[in-house]
Scaffold this motif. Sequence first.
Motif, PDB file in Angstrom:
ATOM      1  N   ALA A  35       1.038  -1.100   0.076  1.00  0.00           N
ATOM      2  CA  ALA A  35       0.061  -0.114   0.005  1.00  0.00           C
ATOM      3  C   ALA A  35       1.001   1.034  -0.074  1.00  0.00           C
ATOM      4  O   ALA A  35       1.105   1.967   0.886  1.00  0.00           O
ATOM      5  CB  ALA A  35      -0.883  -0.111   1.367  1.00  0.00           C
ATOM      6  N   THR A  36       1.637   1.561  -1.060  1.00  0.00           N
ATOM      7  CA  THR A  36       2.643   2.397  -1.122  1.00  0.00           C
ATOM      8  C   THR A  36       2.421   3.678  -0.636  1.00  0.00           C
ATOM      9  O   THR A  36       3.181   4.271   0.313  1.00  0.00           O
ATOM     10  CB  THR A  36       2.958   2.521  -2.585  1.00  0.00           C
ATOM     11  OG1 THR A  36       3.284   1.169  -3.207  1.00  0.00           O
ATOM     12  CG2 THR A  36       4.425   3.445  -2.712  1.00  0.00           C
ATOM     13  N   LYS A  37       1.265   4.111  -1.154  1.00  0.00           N
ATOM     14  CA  LYS A  37       0.920   5.575  -0.767  1.00  0.00           C
ATOM     15  C   LYS A  37      -0.117   5.575   0.492  1.00  0.00           C
ATOM     16  O   LYS A  37      -1.042   6.554   0.488  1.00  0.00           O
ATOM     17  CB  LYS A  37       0.697   6.456  -1.929  1.00  0.00           C
ATOM     18  CG  LYS A  37       1.779   6.677  -2.874  1.00  0.00           C
ATOM     19  CD  LYS A  37       1.354   7.380  -4.140  1.00  0.00           C
ATOM     20  CE  LYS A  37       2.254   7.446  -5.057  1.00  0.00           C
ATOM     21  NZ  LYS A  37       1.940   8.051  -6.258  1.00  0.00           N
ATOM     22  N   ILE A  56       0.490  -5.369   5.592  1.00  0.00           N
ATOM     23  CA  ILE A  56       0.663  -4.521   4.275  1.00  0.00           C
ATOM     24  C   ILE A  56       2.074  -3.653   4.707  1.00  0.00           C
ATOM     25  O   ILE A  56       2.281  -3.366   5.889  1.00  0.00           O
ATOM     26  CB  ILE A  56      -0.457  -3.746   3.902  1.00  0.00           C
ATOM     27  CG1 ILE A  56      -0.825  -2.949   5.101  1.00  0.00           C
ATOM     28  CG2 ILE A  56      -1.642  -4.643   3.523  1.00  0.00           C
ATOM     29  CD1 ILE A  56      -2.214  -1.928   4.791  1.00  0.00           C
ATOM     30  N   LEU A  57       2.533  -2.917   3.810  1.00  0.00           N
ATOM     31  CA  LEU A  57       3.442  -1.932   3.983  1.00  0.00           C
ATOM     32  C   LEU A  57       3.297  -0.686   3.083  1.00  0.00           C
ATOM     33  O   LEU A  57       2.385  -0.617   2.048  1.00  0.00           O
ATOM     34  CB  LEU A  57       4.947  -2.567   3.296  1.00  0.00           C
ATOM     35  CG  LEU A  57       5.164  -2.665   1.822  1.00  0.00           C
ATOM     36  CD1 LEU A  57       5.347  -1.583   1.239  1.00  0.00           C
ATOM     37  CD2 LEU A  57       6.225  -3.710   1.615  1.00  0.00           C
ATOM     38  N   SER A  58       3.855   0.323   3.630  1.00  0.00           N
ATOM     39  CA  SER A  58       3.652   1.665   3.017  1.00  0.00           C
ATOM     40  C   SER A  58       4.990   2.163   2.818  1.00  0.00           C
ATOM     41  O   SER A  58       6.071   1.720   3.339  1.00  0.00           O
ATOM     42  CB  SER A  58       2.886   2.654   3.710  1.00  0.00           C
ATOM     43  OG  SER A  58       1.570   2.142   3.762  1.00  0.00           O
ATOM     44  N   ASN A  59       5.148   3.363   2.079  1.00  0.00           N
ATOM     45  CA  ASN A  59       6.506   3.761   1.525  1.00  0.00           C
ATOM     46  C   ASN A  59       7.011   5.194   2.190  1.00  0.00           C
ATOM     47  O   ASN A  59       6.094   6.353   2.305  1.00  0.00           O
ATOM     48  CB  ASN A  59       6.480   4.091   0.083  1.00  0.00           C
ATOM     49  CG  ASN A  59       7.927   4.379  -0.447  1.00  0.00           C
ATOM     50  OD1 ASN A  59       7.847   5.741  -0.665  1.00  0.00           O
ATOM     51  ND2 ASN A  59       8.822   3.596  -0.427  1.00  0.00           N
ATOM     52  N   MET A  88       1.877  -3.585  10.181  1.00  0.00           N
ATOM     53  CA  MET A  88       2.600  -2.762   8.952  1.00  0.00           C
ATOM     54  C   MET A  88       3.939  -2.731   9.023  1.00  0.00           C
ATOM     55  O   MET A  88       4.662  -2.959   9.913  1.00  0.00           O
ATOM     56  CB  MET A  88       1.772  -1.351   9.057  1.00  0.00           C
ATOM     57  CG  MET A  88       0.538  -1.426   8.694  1.00  0.00           C
ATOM     58  SD  MET A  88      -0.279   0.202   8.265  1.00  0.00           S
ATOM     59  CE  MET A  88       0.253   0.437   6.915  1.00  0.00           C
ATOM     60  N   LEU A  89       4.422  -2.547   7.868  1.00  0.00           N
ATOM     61  CA  LEU A  89       6.123  -2.205   7.612  1.00  0.00           C
ATOM     62  C   LEU A  89       6.062  -1.134   6.673  1.00  0.00           C
ATOM     63  O   LEU A  89       5.254  -0.963   5.906  1.00  0.00           O
ATOM     64  CB  LEU A  89       6.706  -3.623   6.918  1.00  0.00           C
ATOM     65  CG  LEU A  89       8.195  -3.550   6.610  1.00  0.00           C
ATOM     66  CD1 LEU A  89       8.598  -4.968   6.750  1.00  0.00           C
ATOM     67  CD2 LEU A  89       8.192  -2.895   5.208  1.00  0.00           C
ATOM     68  N   THR A  90       7.133  -0.414   7.034  1.00  0.00           N
ATOM     69  CA  THR A  90       7.441   0.616   6.313  1.00  0.00           C
ATOM     70  C   THR A  90       8.893   0.702   5.717  1.00  0.00           C
ATOM     71  O   THR A  90       9.855   0.124   6.593  1.00  0.00           O
ATOM     72  CB  THR A  90       7.481   1.878   6.883  1.00  0.00           C
ATOM     73  OG1 THR A  90       7.836   2.074   8.184  1.00  0.00           O
ATOM     74  CG2 THR A  90       5.928   2.469   6.686  1.00  0.00           C
ATOM     75  N   LEU A 154       5.210   7.669  11.295  1.00  0.00           N
ATOM     76  CA  LEU A 154       4.287   6.955  10.452  1.00  0.00           C
ATOM     77  C   LEU A 154       3.782   5.800  11.290  1.00  0.00           C
ATOM     78  O   LEU A 154       2.549   5.376  11.232  1.00  0.00           O
ATOM     79  CB  LEU A 154       4.956   6.122   9.041  1.00  0.00           C
ATOM     80  CG  LEU A 154       5.304   7.354   8.268  1.00  0.00           C
ATOM     81  CD1 LEU A 154       6.191   6.735   7.042  1.00  0.00           C
ATOM     82  CD2 LEU A 154       3.993   8.108   7.775  1.00  0.00           C
ATOM     83  N   GLY A 155       4.379   5.113  12.071  1.00  0.00           N
ATOM     84  CA  GLY A 155       4.114   4.244  13.272  1.00  0.00           C
ATOM     85  C   GLY A 155       4.085   2.917  12.789  1.00  0.00           C
ATOM     86  O   GLY A 155       3.363   2.165  13.604  1.00  0.00           O
ATOM     87  N   ALA A 156       4.634   2.377  11.748  1.00  0.00           N
ATOM     88  CA  ALA A 156       4.421   0.951  11.202  1.00  0.00           C
ATOM     89  C   ALA A 156       5.331   0.099  12.274  1.00  0.00           C
ATOM     90  O   ALA A 156       6.042   0.648  13.169  1.00  0.00           O
ATOM     91  CB  ALA A 156       5.137   0.815   9.963  1.00  0.00           C
ATOM     92  N   ASP A 157       4.885  -1.027  12.493  1.00  0.00           N
ATOM     93  CA  ASP A 157       5.593  -2.122  13.467  1.00  0.00           C
ATOM     94  C   ASP A 157       6.942  -2.219  12.979  1.00  0.00           C
ATOM     95  O   ASP A 157       7.806  -2.113  13.783  1.00  0.00           O
ATOM     96  CB  ASP A 157       4.630  -3.370  13.407  1.00  0.00           C
ATOM     97  CG  ASP A 157       3.296  -3.232  13.789  1.00  0.00           C
ATOM     98  OD1 ASP A 157       2.842  -2.956  14.938  1.00  0.00           O
ATOM     99  OD2 ASP A 157       2.434  -2.944  12.922  1.00  0.00           O
TER     100      ASP A 157
END
Length: 392
Positions: A35-37, A56-59, A88-90, A154-157
């Motif tokens: 989920a890039t954006k 899911i991951l974001s950028n 989530m991962l960034t 952003l707060g991803a795990d």
Amino acid sequence: MFSFTYHETHQNKARLGTLTTPHGIIETPAFIFCATKAAMKGLTVDQMRQAGSQIILSNTYHLSLQPGAELVEKMGGLQKFTGWNGPMLTDSGGFQIFSLGHGSVASEIKGKRLGNRSKTLLKITEEGARFRSYWDGRLHLLTPEDSIRIQRSLGADLILVLDECTPYHVDKSYTAKSMELSHRWAVRSLDEFDRLDNNKQKLYGIIQGGVYPDLRQQSCDFVNSQPFFGHAIGGCLGGSKDQMQEVVDMAAPHLDRDRPIHLLGIGGVLDILKGVEKGIDTFDCVHPTRIARHGGALVRPIHNPKPHREHINLRNNQYLFDDTPIEPDCPCHTCTTYSKAYLHHLLKVQEMVAHTLISIHNVQFMNRLMAAIRQSLADDTFPDEKKQWALF
């Protein structure tokens, strides 16, 4: 709050694991959707959950430019902002440094050359990467410390160190210097992470070294020596699929197996099956939703007129009168409701819902693949299961 446990199987280095995060548990091997954006292309988070997605991951790069990490933090972090209350991962922005400067990993493997977007990268120095925003043209400097601070907001795990991802066409001397720079950036990333640590995130180190075995070994030794939670195999993975597998072989066996191992940017079915055998725990790629936007539906060999391929193209006229689903035994909403003929029609008349419907199938296909892999590893039937999903 965070943990990674696993047990070995009888299938080479393949293993079953459990990756625990504050927002949920991930059963590995697992696929991470892009989920890039901060949005899946054409899908809601509810549709992702219904398809069985775990993470899911974001950028970092894109979200730092729009809407900005500060806004995401004020909105409660990515999970609350997106409505995805799960792991989530960034990524760090390093891949964008590479893709904007040299072209993507997928483009390298496919033999494609650079486009005009390469002009947005201005300079890579010891301090960081200076670039011009594709969004508004403003100048930016992304440092390792900036990347960690942005990812903190952003707060991803799970988050990644900043690195430079070298392209295939550079020589060993440049690759070595770039790897050493990435290692220094990794130390700075780790220092900043420790300074801001709130026990809500864990940091992955990235293995560089290009296509050179001795450099990959050096990079593995480096990340093993640092207190990272996990490993991510990155950088140039070669100029072909075969060379990519060789590069993964250079790194995976030398990594501390008490940590989860991630393979960055790879999502082909055959690549995943081979990666699992090498001990890879998680994979990520835009592939499932990207091909959906072009009419590509993932199917197993038994359902493909060209079984050596991993998807069918629903734009093709052979599906004009085809009243069967994409896969007759797939339980997804698309396959239980619509025919290939209808999806073909939607693509021809450029209805956006076509991309959503095919993406629903492709996401569930990937989740079914990973679930089948995990079950076959538990049952010691992995060699037979592989043949159901790809031709070796």
